[in-house]
Enzyme design. Structure first.
Site, PDB file in Angstrom:
ATOM      1  N   MET A 134       0.844  -1.191   0.000  1.00  0.00           N
ATOM      2  CA  MET A 134       0.000   0.000   0.000  1.00  0.00           C
ATOM      3  C   MET A 134       0.882   1.245   0.000  1.00  0.00           C
ATOM      4  SD  MET A 134      -2.946   1.120   2.795  1.00  0.00           S
ATOM      5  CE  MET A 134      -1.761   1.383   4.140  1.00  0.00           C
ATOM      6  N   TYR A 187     -19.218   9.207   2.504  1.00  0.00           N
ATOM      7  CA  TYR A 187     -18.767  10.484   1.957  1.00  0.00           C
ATOM      8  C   TYR A 187     -19.639  10.958   0.799  1.00  0.00           C
ATOM      9  CZ  TYR A 187     -14.361   9.451   4.433  1.00  0.00           C
ATOM     10  OH  TYR A 187     -13.401   9.144   5.361  1.00  0.00           O
ATOM     11  N   LEU A 218       1.441   7.332   1.074  1.00  0.00           N
ATOM     12  CA  LEU A 218       0.803   8.645   1.007  1.00  0.00           C
ATOM     13  C   LEU A 218      -0.301   8.595  -0.039  1.00  0.00           C
ATOM     14  CD1 LEU A 218       0.897  11.631   1.979  1.00  0.00           C
ATOM     15  CD2 LEU A 218       2.452  12.084   0.075  1.00  0.00           C
ATOM     16  N   GLY A 219      -1.471   9.104   0.319  1.00  0.00           N
ATOM     17  CA  GLY A 219      -2.587   9.068  -0.613  1.00  0.00           C
ATOM     18  C   GLY A 219      -3.455  10.301  -0.488  1.00  0.00           C
ATOM     19  N   HIS A 260     -16.068   1.425   8.947  1.00  0.00           N
ATOM     20  CA  HIS A 260     -15.843   2.852   9.177  1.00  0.00           C
ATOM     21  C   HIS A 260     -15.740   3.216  10.656  1.00  0.00           C
ATOM     22  CE1 HIS A 260     -16.527   6.879   6.935  1.00  0.00           C
ATOM     23  NE2 HIS A 260     -15.796   7.091   8.011  1.00  0.00           N
ATOM     24  N   LYS A 307     -15.109   2.431   2.568  1.00  0.00           N
ATOM     25  CA  LYS A 307     -15.483   1.997   3.913  1.00  0.00           C
ATOM     26  C   LYS A 307     -16.975   1.710   4.015  1.00  0.00           C
ATOM     27  CE  LYS A 307     -12.136   5.428   5.498  1.00  0.00           C
ATOM     28  NZ  LYS A 307     -12.243   6.277   4.295  1.00  0.00           N
ATOM     29  N   ASP A 360      -8.537   7.299  -1.064  1.00  0.00           N
ATOM     30  CA  ASP A 360      -9.347   6.819   0.052  1.00  0.00           C
ATOM     31  C   ASP A 360     -10.694   7.522   0.063  1.00  0.00           C
ATOM     32  OD1 ASP A 360      -9.228   5.553   3.076  1.00  0.00           O
ATOM     33  OD2 ASP A 360     -10.300   7.465   3.031  1.00  0.00           O
TER      34      ASP A 360
END
Length: 295
Positions: free
Chosen positions: A14, A50, A17-18, A108, A75, A45
């Site tokens: 993974m 959201y 940084l994203g 979540h 999530k 992400d």
């Protein structure tokens, strides 16, 4: 410029940084994701709650970056906890994103006062992992005690725990538990934005980006305060997912791989820790009090 990677406990890699898209309006999410991927980000992400999964998928496709080169996380929201409902919610998220698989699927929030649907949801995630529909599974906002509770009723050790973590709340104890269990620590609000915008934040609206130790390091290295804090995360071996919809800020947040802090400078930023959480207390979350969100 390539992102350093962190190896998860099942061997999946993974990026460290994203781009996070919490509170990114749908109409601004597409260009933000597209810009991030073109700038070199390879981790995006999002979350069902959201309300911008479709736009994340659109941004991925518009970027022209190959799907297999992008690490995508979403999530499961509390409304969909339970075994069958979690599986249905996963299908909905995958359809919204327009993808054939996910790289990481997270619960979540914990729901310690209503453990049956919480544990059942994680068991559904275990099935998705076994079926190859997701490459890794994990959790968000779990304390050491809540991790133990969940793991007592399930089989797969979470690969990731995504938690509030920034210079005012460095989560030392939790990171030590993660180290023992082989769980990667992922930081939401990594530059401490929540200490400014969350109505219950205990730090009085203070910003770690204005702390003298951070601004002095920014001046020393010719970087912004945010870049210094993100570099601090990288050197702690954490994964950080800063959020922005501004193209110049997205680019700036990724430009943290051409300098290093000394061990003494990392320790100096550690010393800003107040031990105070700004976000909700995971130990008290309930379905009927935390609030319901729908897609």
């Amino acid at each position: 410029m390539s992102t350093p990677v962190l190896k998860l406990n099942n061997g999946v890699e993974m990026p460290a940084l994203g781009l996070g898209v919490y509170q990114s309006p749908p109409e601004q999410t597409v260009p933000a994701v597209e810009a991030a991927l073109k700038d070199g980000y390879r981790l995006i992400d999002t979350a069902a709650a959201y309300g911008n999964e479709k736009e994340v998928g659109d941004g991925i496709r518009r970027s022209g970056v190959d799907r297999e080169d992008i690490f995508v996380t979403t999530k499961l929201w509390l409304d969909d906890y339970g075994y069958d409902s979690a599986l249905r919610a996963f299908d909905t998220s995958l359809a919204n994103l327009g993808l054939e698989y996910l790289d990481l699927y997270l619960l979540h929030q914990p729901v310690p006062l209503e453990p049956k649907p919480w544990v059942a949801a994680y068991k559904a995630a275990e099935k998705l992992l076994a079926d190859g529909r997701v490459r890794a599974i994990g959790v968000s906002n779990h304390t050491p005690g809540l991790l133990r509770t969940l793991m007592d009723g399930t089989e797969v050790v979470p690969a990731v725990n995504q938690v509030e973590l920034h210079p005012y709340f460095i989560q030392r104890e939790l990171r030590e538990v993660h180290e023992r269990l082989g769980i990667v620590t992922q930081a939401w609000s990594p530059i401490g934005g929540i200490t400014r915008y969350w109505q219950h934040a205990p730090n009085g609206g203070r910003s770690a980006l204005e702390e003298p130790v951070v601004t002095a390091l920014a001046a020393k290295y010719g970087k912004t305060a945010a870049q210094v804090v993100l570099r601090w995360h990288i050197q702690h071996g954490l994964c950080a997912i800063p959020k922005s919809v501004k193209a110049h800020r997205i680019k700036e947040n990724f430009d943290v791989f051409d300098f290093s802090l000394t061990s003494e400078e990392v320790t100096a930023i550690d010393a800003l820790d107040t031990g105070l959480r700004s976000g909700p207390d995971p130990e008290t979350i309930r379905l009927d009090t935390f609030g319901r969100r729908t897609r």
